[in-house]
Design a protein around this motif. Structure first.
Motif, short mmCIF file in Angstrom:
data_model
loop_
_atom_site.label_atom_id
_atom_site.label_comp_id
_atom_site.label_asym_id
_atom_site.label_seq_id
_atom_site.Cartn_x
_atom_site.Cartn_y
_atom_site.Cartn_z
N VAL A 148 -3.36 1.09 3.84
CA VAL A 148 -3.29 -0.11 4.67
C VAL A 148 -3.91 -1.25 3.89
CG1 VAL A 148 -4.09 -1.23 6.78
CG2 VAL A 148 -3.39 1.17 6.83
N PRO A 153 0.81 -1.23 0.00
CA PRO A 153 0.00 0.00 0.00
C PRO A 153 0.84 1.28 0.00
CG PRO A 153 0.03 -0.95 2.18
CD PRO A 153 0.77 -1.92 1.30
N ARG A 212 -7.51 2.59 5.03
CA ARG A 212 -7.88 1.51 4.10
C ARG A 212 -8.54 2.10 2.85
NH1 ARG A 212 -9.24 -2.05 8.69
NH2 ARG A 212 -7.75 -3.77 8.65
N GLU A 213 -9.43 3.08 3.07
CA GLU A 213 -10.10 3.72 1.93
C GLU A 213 -9.10 4.42 1.02
OE1 GLU A 213 -12.97 6.38 3.51
OE2 GLU A 213 -14.23 4.80 4.38
N ARG A 226 2.55 -2.90 8.61
CA ARG A 226 2.87 -1.62 7.97
C ARG A 226 3.99 -0.96 8.76
NH1 ARG A 226 3.45 0.21 4.54
NH2 ARG A 226 2.27 2.11 4.06
#
Length: 617
Positions: A617, A456, A612-613, A487
């Protein structure tokens, strides 16, 4: 007969010119309060015999009702247009007036003499070819004379007329005139002003304005107007290498693609080889289009559209040049006249506008301030309104520019406060910063390559909130949870860094802005390496956050405001530093707002859901 430093001391009798062929001279009048600037300009307008009958009638009427010259005409009323100017008998704003003689057209800017309006004087000086500096014969060279002359020299005005006014009030004394010229000659030498014409005048009576004065037979030099008509100011810029900042890509149809702008220096001809900076792509001039039709040659000062022999990607702000290449750099040494009522803050981000380019800039160092009375260089930590200083600037991207002594258009700029949108300062470029010569960027930006391939995406989480809120708890919880997800992240805590990197900083606005800048620079290195940087600065002012955001690409900077009541944070953290920064203005446009009253776990879940959006992540 007395004649000092005059290149044109004989009567001028050049043939009349057609209005279109007459050259234009832009000049300013400057000096201290009540030295007679507006009166001199009004007398020039009156003696040029270009005033309409209704203007003359209005001048006669207003001289009786609002004038300061008794029963005589008050020529200053032709220039002082604001009601406050007429009521106080002073100039406040810059007044532009246009007039012409058979030999030349003129644009004159009458500038104010009060110290608090020095910024207005600098505005007028920024586009002038010549300055008429007025001195009251009774007072001689004073601080405001020095201040205005310094700005004249700063803005590269190479021609000065020193009009020593009110000679009638010193009995037309030649010795007094000579004493003032000697004093100003020493000042001019200090400032590098070499072309000075000294003229004794009585502005209300017109002595030595348009016609020679019978009351000063000892003076044999030119009148003000004779000098203005004859002085040559445009030759130097036409001998410089060709430069044209692109103002507009002219594309009226599929068959025509030209690049429009005003030629800043030099000359260009059909068939000339050119280079476009900063891309350094080359081509040849195919056509030169002007408002009067196509031309084979164009020179400095003309507005043209250039068509090239090759298809080259050119945008507004690029510079078309030939001969020696212009300077391209991202670190500059410059001198500023500070305009804003809010003092200069080193480390703060401003917008720099030069020619047709606009780029983010940070004042990385204030080298010195100029003491106007002595011209000495003083150590300083800030500049206040109307002060002059030398600085170093770091730009967000390379700028095509020149030193001001070589090119006034590409060598000058203004600084704009990105929050208030006020013009904070006007400046001139002295050259590339010494730091630029010692800093070499890697040939390949490895960080950019890592970011482009990272899945990501890396980012910086900029956590703000009053000291005593739950910002620290949230930051440490995020650090733990992100590492659990695999991460890699790094936590940069402003409180922790005050024990090391930022131990030299105080708690004022300037110190907190500089602390934010340092944290952002470190965070950028980690984001370039593909990590998530968790940053918890100490009460950053909005300008500090804006400065940090400007370092990152779109989507990389996520500002999270942890909102908490002042009373609760005061109870939790009573430290002196917390008290001093608690009242600081908090961000109002955060990307995400977390209520400190909610549980830290819930706040952490909201942030991770947002990451996440965003694909982080």
């Amino acid at each position: 007969m007395l004649c000092l430093d005059h290149a044109h001391d004989t009567e001028l009798a050049a043939p009349l010119k057609h209005p279109v062929d007459r050259p234009t001279l832009r000049f300013i009048t400057c000096g201290s309060v009540d030295d007679g600037k507006s009166t001199l300009v009004g007398r020039l307008l009156y003696d040029s015999k270009l005033l309409l009958d209704d203007q003359l009638s209005a001048l006669h009427a207003e001289s009786k009702s609002a004038g300061t010259a008794g029963q005589d005409l008050d020529f200053a009323l032709l220039v002082d247009g604001l009601q406050a100017e007429r009521e106080q008998g002073i100039t406040i704003d810059v007044a532009y007036r246009f007039f012409a003689t058979p030999q030349r057209r003129f644009v004159v800017a009458d500038t104010p003499g009060h110290v608090q309006y020095t910024r207005n004087m600098a505005t007028g000086a920024s586009t002038a070819d010549l300055a008429v500096v007025l001195i009251d014969a009774r007072k001689g060279v004073i601080d405001q004379t020095r201040r205005h002359s310094h700005i004249v020299g700063l803005f590269g005005i190479r021609h000065v007329v020193l009009a020593i006014n009110k000679m009638d009030l010193v009995g037309f004394d030649a010795a007094r005139f000579i004493a003032i010229t000697h004093a100003y000659r020493a000042l001019a030498a200090e400032l590098g002003i070499t072309n000075v014409c000294y003229v004794p005048v009585v502005a209300p009576d017109g002595d030595n304005i348009f016609t020679p004065s019978a009351r000063m037979p000892w003076y044999s030099g030119p009148t003000i107007m004779e000098h203005l008509e004859a002085v040559e100011v445009g030759g130097e810029i036409r001998e410089r290498p060709f430069r044209m900042p692109v103002q507009w890509v002219n594309r009226p149809n599929a068959e025509f693609r030209g690049f429009s702008g005003r030629i800043a220096s030099g000359r260009v001809a059909r068939g000339d080889a050119i280079m476009v900076q900063p891309s350094d792509r080359s081509s040849h001039i195919a056509r030169i289009v002007t408002p009067a039709g196509e031309r084979d040659v164009a020179v400095a000062g003309q507005s043209v559209t250039l068509l090239l022999a090759d298809e080259i990607d050119i945008s507004r702000g690029d510079v078309v040049s030939s001969g020696a290449a212009a300077m391209v750099c991202d670190q500059l040494a410059a001198r500023l006249v500070w305009f804003d009522d809010a003092a200069l803050v080193p480390g703060r981000r401003y917008l720099l506008k030069s020619a047709r380019s606009c780029v983010g800039a940070v004042i990385s160092a204030l080298k010195h301030r100029v003491a106007i009375d002595s011209m000495a260089q003083q150590a300083a930590t800030t500049l206040n309104a109307n002060e002059i200083g030398a600085v170093e600037l770091c730009l967000e991207r390379p700028l095509v520019c020149e030193t001001y002594r070589d090119d006034r258009e590409l060598g000058s700029f203004i600084l704009i406060d990105p929050l208030s949108h006020k013009t904070a300062a006007a400046g001139i470029i002295d050259g590339a910063s010494r730091r630029a010569a010692n800093n070499n960027w890697p040939a390949q930006d490895a960080g950019t390559a890592v970011r482009a391939q990272s899945k990501p995406r890396p980012c910086v989480l900029w956590l703000t909130g009053r000291s005593g809120g739950t910002t620290s708890i949230l930051a440490h919880l995020l650090d733990k949870r992100l590492n659990e997800f695999g991460r890699h992240c790094i936590l940069l805590d402003g409180d922790a860094l005050r024990h090391g990197l930022n131990r030299d900083l105080g708690v004022g606005d300037a110190a907190r802005i500089e602390g934010s800048r340092r944290l952002a620079e470190i965070a950028k290195l980690f984001v370039d390496a593909g990590l998530i940087a968790l940053v918890k600065p100490i009460a950053p002012p909005p300008s500090g956050t804006a400065l940090a955001r400007a370092l990152f690409s779109a989507g990389e900077f996520i500002e999270i405001d942890v909102a908490a009541p002042v009373q609760e944070t005061a109870r939790r953290d009573p430290k002196p530093l917390a008290r001093r920064t608690r009242a600081a203005e908090l961000p109002k446009r955060a990307d995400l707002v977390i209520d400190a009253a909610t549980l830290a776990e819930a706040g952490c879940d909201r942030i991770i859901a947002s990451l996440r959006e965003r694909g982080c992540v």
